[in-house]
Scaffold this motif. Structure first.
Motif, PDB file in Angstrom:
ATOM      1  N   SER A   1       0.827  -1.215   0.000  1.00 36.64           N
ATOM      2  CA  SER A   1       0.000   0.000   0.000  1.00 36.64           C
ATOM      3  C   SER A   1       0.856   1.258   0.000  1.00 36.64           C
ATOM      4  O   SER A   1       0.580   2.212  -0.734  1.00 36.64           O
ATOM      5  N   VAL A   2       1.893   1.274   0.830  1.00 37.16           N
ATOM      6  CA  VAL A   2       2.798   2.429   0.870  1.00 37.16           C
ATOM      7  C   VAL A   2       3.491   2.603  -0.468  1.00 37.16           C
ATOM      8  O   VAL A   2       3.565   3.707  -1.025  1.00 37.16           O
ATOM      9  N   GLN A   3       3.979   1.506  -1.031  1.00 35.99           N
ATOM     10  CA  GLN A   3       4.752   1.599  -2.265  1.00 35.99           C
ATOM     11  C   GLN A   3       3.890   1.967  -3.461  1.00 35.99           C
ATOM     12  O   GLN A   3       4.387   2.529  -4.447  1.00 35.99           O
TER      13      GLN A   3
ATOM     14  N   VAL B   1      19.505   8.319   4.791  1.00 35.34           N
ATOM     15  CA  VAL B   1      18.839   8.136   3.504  1.00 35.34           C
ATOM     16  C   VAL B   1      18.445   6.680   3.267  1.00 35.34           C
ATOM     17  O   VAL B   1      17.343   6.393   2.781  1.00 35.34           O
ATOM     18  N   ASN B   2      19.338   5.756   3.626  1.00 33.63           N
ATOM     19  CA  ASN B   2      19.150   4.352   3.254  1.00 33.63           C
ATOM     20  C   ASN B   2      18.671   3.447   4.383  1.00 33.63           C
ATOM     21  O   ASN B   2      18.323   2.287   4.131  1.00 33.63           O
TER      22      ASN B   2
ATOM     23  N   ARG C   1      10.764  -0.024  -4.204  1.00 35.55           N
ATOM     24  CA  ARG C   1      11.264   0.639  -2.989  1.00 35.55           C
ATOM     25  C   ARG C   1      12.673   1.155  -3.207  1.00 35.55           C
ATOM     26  O   ARG C   1      13.028   2.252  -2.755  1.00 35.55           O
ATOM     27  N   LYS C   2      13.491   0.379  -3.905  1.00 35.68           N
ATOM     28  CA  LYS C   2      14.875   0.790  -4.150  1.00 35.68           C
ATOM     29  C   LYS C   2      14.923   2.065  -4.985  1.00 35.68           C
ATOM     30  O   LYS C   2      15.680   2.995  -4.685  1.00 35.68           O
ATOM     31  N   ASP C   3      14.126   2.130  -6.044  1.00 37.60           N
ATOM     32  CA  ASP C   3      14.156   3.301  -6.933  1.00 37.60           C
ATOM     33  C   ASP C   3      13.595   4.551  -6.261  1.00 37.60           C
ATOM     34  O   ASP C   3      14.063   5.663  -6.513  1.00 37.60           O
ATOM     35  N   SER C   4      12.589   4.386  -5.426  1.00 36.00           N
ATOM     36  CA  SER C   4      11.984   5.544  -4.756  1.00 36.00           C
ATOM     37  C   SER C   4      12.656   5.862  -3.428  1.00 36.00           C
ATOM     38  O   SER C   4      12.366   6.897  -2.821  1.00 36.00           O
TER      39      SER C   4
ATOM     40  N   ILE D   1      11.586  10.700  -3.964  1.00 40.77           N
ATOM     41  CA  ILE D   1      10.617  11.324  -4.870  1.00 40.77           C
ATOM     42  C   ILE D   1       9.328  11.555  -4.088  1.00 40.77           C
ATOM     43  O   ILE D   1       9.074  10.913  -3.073  1.00 40.77           O
ATOM     44  N   LYS D   2       8.503  12.469  -4.579  1.00 36.74           N
ATOM     45  CA  LYS D   2       7.246  12.754  -3.903  1.00 36.74           C
ATOM     46  C   LYS D   2       6.229  11.646  -4.184  1.00 36.74           C
ATOM     47  O   LYS D   2       6.173  11.120  -5.295  1.00 36.74           O
ATOM     48  N   PRO D   3       5.407  11.321  -3.201  1.00 36.85           N
ATOM     49  CA  PRO D   3       4.322  10.362  -3.465  1.00 36.85           C
ATOM     50  C   PRO D   3       3.244  11.003  -4.330  1.00 36.85           C
ATOM     51  O   PRO D   3       3.111  12.222  -4.371  1.00 36.85           O
ATOM     52  N   ASP D   4       2.489  10.171  -5.000  1.00 39.31           N
ATOM     53  CA  ASP D   4       1.364  10.640  -5.806  1.00 39.31           C
ATOM     54  C   ASP D   4       0.133  10.667  -4.909  1.00 39.31           C
ATOM     55  O   ASP D   4      -0.491   9.633  -4.653  1.00 39.31           O
ATOM     56  N   GLU D   5      -0.234  11.847  -4.431  1.00 35.82           N
ATOM     57  CA  GLU D   5      -1.340  11.952  -3.481  1.00 35.82           C
ATOM     58  C   GLU D   5      -2.684  11.591  -4.091  1.00 35.82           C
ATOM     59  O   GLU D   5      -3.651  11.325  -3.374  1.00 35.82           O
TER      60      GLU D   5
END
Length: 204
Positions: free
Chosen positions: A28-30, A184-185, A37-40, A59-63
């Motif tokens: 759901s989050v992804q 970050v990681n 997950r790696k790319d974002s 990157i920003k999530p798509d709201e």
């Protein structure tokens, strides 16, 4: 990096499934990033008391793509914070992590991660992570242990159960580039399941 907040409506059936299955929560989050997950660069942390999910990503999530039962609360650009990390700075931290060590098992080719059973072992594990990632722990305490539950397909063993520990305390940066990498990681296994995100509050 961006910090986003999503609120969960526990009255929604899909949200209840997410709260009881870390695989559903991960998916759901992804889903709001349209990438792996790696790319974002997604790390997330669930606050079970107020049913908020905090998400760190590159990157920003798509709201507009929020799953049913999840409300988008906003996104903050953390570029200035990332650029401000300096040697000697103090931060309060909060971390949900899986402190472990790899252990071979007879008859199996690959080693398995074993949860560390004593608080002393777990504290030493986090201190070693600090040495690896450029920070020193000045104060550390365990707040609680959390059970992570989910389900694999039958081919991968069906149900999954794991343990995580919430650490809180104070740290000091010793190497800003290594520390930035940790922030970050993430610094724990289980990043797909809400672990490893280093939540920080600067101390003056």
């Amino acid at each position: 990096m961006y910090l986003s907040k999503i609120h969960l409506n526990v009255a929604n059936d899909k949200v209840r499934k997410c709260l009881h299955d870390c695989q559903n929560m991960h998916r759901s989050v992804q889903s709001v990033f349209h990438s792996s997950r790696k790319d974002s660069g997604v790390l997330y942390r669930l606050n079970e008391q107020n049913l908020d999910v905090y998400i760190l990503s590159n990157i920003k999530p798509d709201e507009q793509e929020m799953p049913a039962g999840m409300s988008f609360c906003g996104t903050r650009d953390l570029t200035l914070m990332e650029q401000s990390f300096e040697i000697g700075q103090y931060y309060r931290f909060d971390l949900l992590a899986f402190p472990c060590k790899k252990q071979g098992k007879e008859g199996q080719k690959n080693s398995q991660r074993r949860f560390l059973r004593t608080s002393e072992e777990r504290a030493d594990w986090l201190k070693r992570k600090g040495q690896q990632y450029g920070f020193e722990l000045l104060r550390i305490q365990e707040e609680q242990q959390v059970t992570i539950r989910g389900s694999h397909d039958a081919e991968h063993g069906g149900k999954m159960n794991g343990q995580a520990v919430q650490f809180q305390g104070v740290l000091q940066i010793r190497d800003e580039e290594l520390f930035k990498n940790a922030w970050v990681n993430g610094i724990s296994p289980g990043k797909s399941y809400g672990q490893g995100m280093l939540m920080l509050r600067k101390l003056d």
